[in-house]
Design a protein around this motif. Structure first.
Motif, PDB file in Angstrom:
ATOM      1  N   MET A  22       0.841  -1.187   0.000  1.00 38.11           N
ATOM      2  CA  MET A  22       0.000   0.000   0.000  1.00 38.11           C
ATOM      3  C   MET A  22       0.881   1.244   0.000  1.00 38.11           C
ATOM      4  N   SER A  23       0.428   2.288  -0.688  1.00 38.70           N
ATOM      5  CA  SER A  23       1.303   3.446  -0.825  1.00 38.70           C
ATOM      6  C   SER A  23       0.522   4.642  -1.362  1.00 38.70           C
ATOM      7  N   VAL A  24       1.164   5.800  -1.245  1.00 37.08           N
ATOM      8  CA  VAL A  24       0.744   7.010  -1.954  1.00 37.08           C
ATOM      9  C   VAL A  24       1.731   7.201  -3.095  1.00 37.08           C
ATOM     10  N   ALA A  25       1.235   7.253  -4.311  1.00 39.03           N
ATOM     11  CA  ALA A  25       2.101   7.375  -5.491  1.00 39.03           C
ATOM     12  C   ALA A  25       1.865   8.734  -6.153  1.00 39.03           C
ATOM     13  N   ILE A  26       2.963   9.448  -6.407  1.00 36.59           N
ATOM     14  CA  ILE A  26       2.903  10.742  -7.087  1.00 36.59           C
ATOM     15  C   ILE A  26       3.510  10.580  -8.478  1.00 36.59           C
ATOM     16  N   ASP A  27       2.697  10.688  -9.500  1.00 32.24           N
ATOM     17  CA  ASP A  27       3.164  10.535 -10.877  1.00 32.24           C
ATOM     18  C   ASP A  27       3.920  11.793 -11.294  1.00 32.24           C
ATOM     19  N   ILE A  28       5.178  11.622 -11.693  1.00 33.91           N
ATOM     20  CA  ILE A  28       5.979  12.761 -12.144  1.00 33.91           C
ATOM     21  C   ILE A  28       6.521  12.513 -13.548  1.00 33.91           C
ATOM     22  N   THR A  29       5.856  11.651 -14.303  1.00 34.45           N
ATOM     23  CA  THR A  29       6.291  11.342 -15.661  1.00 34.45           C
ATOM     24  C   THR A  29       6.362  12.627 -16.491  1.00 34.45           C
ATOM     25  N   GLY A  30       7.524  12.893 -17.059  1.00 34.73           N
ATOM     26  CA  GLY A  30       7.704  14.080 -17.896  1.00 34.73           C
ATOM     27  C   GLY A  30       7.909  15.373 -17.141  1.00 34.73           C
ATOM     28  N   LEU A  31       7.911  15.318 -15.819  1.00 30.92           N
ATOM     29  CA  LEU A  31       8.079  16.545 -15.033  1.00 30.92           C
ATOM     30  C   LEU A  31       9.558  16.923 -14.959  1.00 30.92           C
ATOM     31  N   PRO A  32       9.946  18.130 -15.365  1.00 37.71           N
ATOM     32  CA  PRO A  32      11.348  18.551 -15.227  1.00 37.71           C
ATOM     33  C   PRO A  32      11.754  18.572 -13.751  1.00 37.71           C
ATOM     34  N   GLU A  33      12.969  18.146 -13.470  1.00 36.67           N
ATOM     35  CA  GLU A  33      13.391  18.043 -12.071  1.00 36.67           C
ATOM     36  C   GLU A  33      13.518  19.406 -11.391  1.00 36.67           C
ATOM     37  N   GLU A  34      13.621  20.474 -12.168  1.00 40.73           N
ATOM     38  CA  GLU A  34      13.661  21.801 -11.530  1.00 40.73           C
ATOM     39  C   GLU A  34      12.304  22.172 -10.935  1.00 40.73           C
ATOM     40  N   ARG A  35      11.259  21.393 -11.240  1.00 40.12           N
ATOM     41  CA  ARG A  35       9.942  21.623 -10.630  1.00 40.12           C
ATOM     42  C   ARG A  35       9.794  20.910  -9.295  1.00 40.12           C
ATOM     43  N   LEU A  36      10.840  20.244  -8.854  1.00 40.37           N
ATOM     44  CA  LEU A  36      10.840  19.595  -7.538  1.00 40.37           C
ATOM     45  C   LEU A  36      11.510  20.543  -6.548  1.00 40.37           C
ATOM     46  N   LEU A  37      10.763  20.916  -5.520  1.00 39.07           N
ATOM     47  CA  LEU A  37      11.217  21.959  -4.602  1.00 39.07           C
ATOM     48  C   LEU A  37      11.440  21.390  -3.206  1.00 39.07           C
TER      49      LEU A  37
END
Length: 364
Positions: free
Chosen positions: A1-16
């Protein structure tokens, strides 16, 4: 069981990675409301509770369902500000429907009150359902829900004043003390992201957070006793907020209409790493079998060979070996070779932690 955050195609500079005063105040208020979740904070909770003015304490009690069992999403900013006032100004810019939905999720205990359903501010059926759910949680929750549904601006102003009063009562001193460590932790994770990639950066957050790149997709997976998915790509990014008051919780904001946020506890020297839900379940199941429980009782008292265990419990050697293999796979055995004999002993430290690991997994 988990919480999954889809980041497919997300540029890594959008990770804060950034500390947040409002999110940390939220964590402190939760610790004050549920001190049994945070045994390491008992000293701080006791001294802070004593120092809070009685009038503010009464107001915090009235609204504590905003942070007691779950947290209102607006208390965990997606774009952290430099000051509490700056973040509260951002909360003020949230429209009434989103604010009310977030508050009623905690008040009514229902994740169904969000933008995917009719607004309880305008739809009579949704309004009645919100009041019904809040009433089941008690008179204080019902009164709060009634006031919020009747006059959202007044309740929003009341909540803001209460949080501002926390600033002078206890938060400012605590925030000044923990901010350097939180800022350093956020810088370290951001540096890992640049130098070594996202897998190492999220792995440094917690062993309970991993990067899954299977099936042509990219997902951040949080080991929690939930089954939820959300999209960081559709929301424009993901925010990671370190907390000095959050342990053992990994707080994930993943409601529709919100940028995903993960508030995580900073690492503390001397504390064991979190154990996965899968391993906790595996250990509980390993010890649930009556024969393995008897074997565990014997090897808890000292090391034994397979032959000794078979003779003690009138079992065959292959049968004992099969049960020991289950205990070993669950990480509950210590083995030692003496000449041609293999001795088995229960790992007392892992066994002793099972209760706290179980609770931490439930609270994660």
């Amino acid at each position: 069981m988990s919480v999954a955050i889809d980041i497919t195609g997300l540029p890594e500079e959008r990770l804060l990675f950034a500390p947040s005063p409002l999110a940390e105040l939220n964590a402190m208020l939760h610790a004050l409301a549920e001190p049994t979740h945070h045994p390491a904070l008992h000293g701080w909770v006791a001294s802070t509770t004593t120092a809070i003015p009685p009038e503010l304490a009464e107001r915090l009690l009235e609204a504590d369902f905003l942070w007691r069992s779950s947290r209102a999403d607006f208390l965990v900013p997606a774009l952290p500000g430099a000051t509490l006032a700056e973040e509260l100004d951002a909360v003020d810019r949230i429209d009434d429907e989103l604010y009310v939905a977030s508050a009623l999720i905690t008040t009514c205990g229902s994740s169904r009150l969000n933008r995917k359903t009719a607004s309880p501010l305008t739809d009579p059926v949704a309004n009645e359902r919100a009041r019904e759910l809040s009433l089941a949680r008690g008179p204080r929750q019902a009164a709060f829900a009634d006031r919020l549904l009747a006059d959202p601006p007044a309740v929003r102003a009341l909540v803001r004043r209460m949080l501002e009063d926390c600033q002078s009562a206890f938060f400012a001193d605590a925030w000044q003390r923990v901010l350097p460590g939180l800022a350093a932790d956020a810088r370290h994770k951001a540096d890992l992201l640049v130098r070594r990639g996202l897998a190492d950066a999220v792995g440094a957050i917690s062993p309970s957070v991993t990067l899954d790149e299977s099936g042509g997709r990219r997902r951040i997976v949080i080991d929690k006793l939930q089954d939820s998915t959300t999209s960081g790509t559709a929301s424009g990014g993901v925010t990671f907020i370190p907390s000095a008051f959050g342990r053992p919780h990994l707080l994930a904001v993943h409601a529709p209409g919100w940028r995903p946020v993960l508030q995580y506890p900073v690492a503390e020297a001397g504390l064991p790493e979190p154990v996965s839900l899968t391993l906790v379940q595996q250990r509980l199941e390993a010890l649930a079998h009556p024969i393995r429980l008897r074997l565990a009782r014997t090897i808890a008292r000292g090391p034994h060979t397979t032959g000794e265990l078979a003779a003690s419990w009138q079992l065959s050697a292959p049968e004992v070996s099969r049960h020991l293999a289950v205990l070993r796979k669950a990480g509950l055995l210590i083995t030692e070779r003496r000449g041609r004999y293999m001795l088995y002993q229960l790992d007392l430290s892992s066994s002793a932690r099972l209760g706290s690991d179980f609770l931490e997994a439930m609270l994660r």
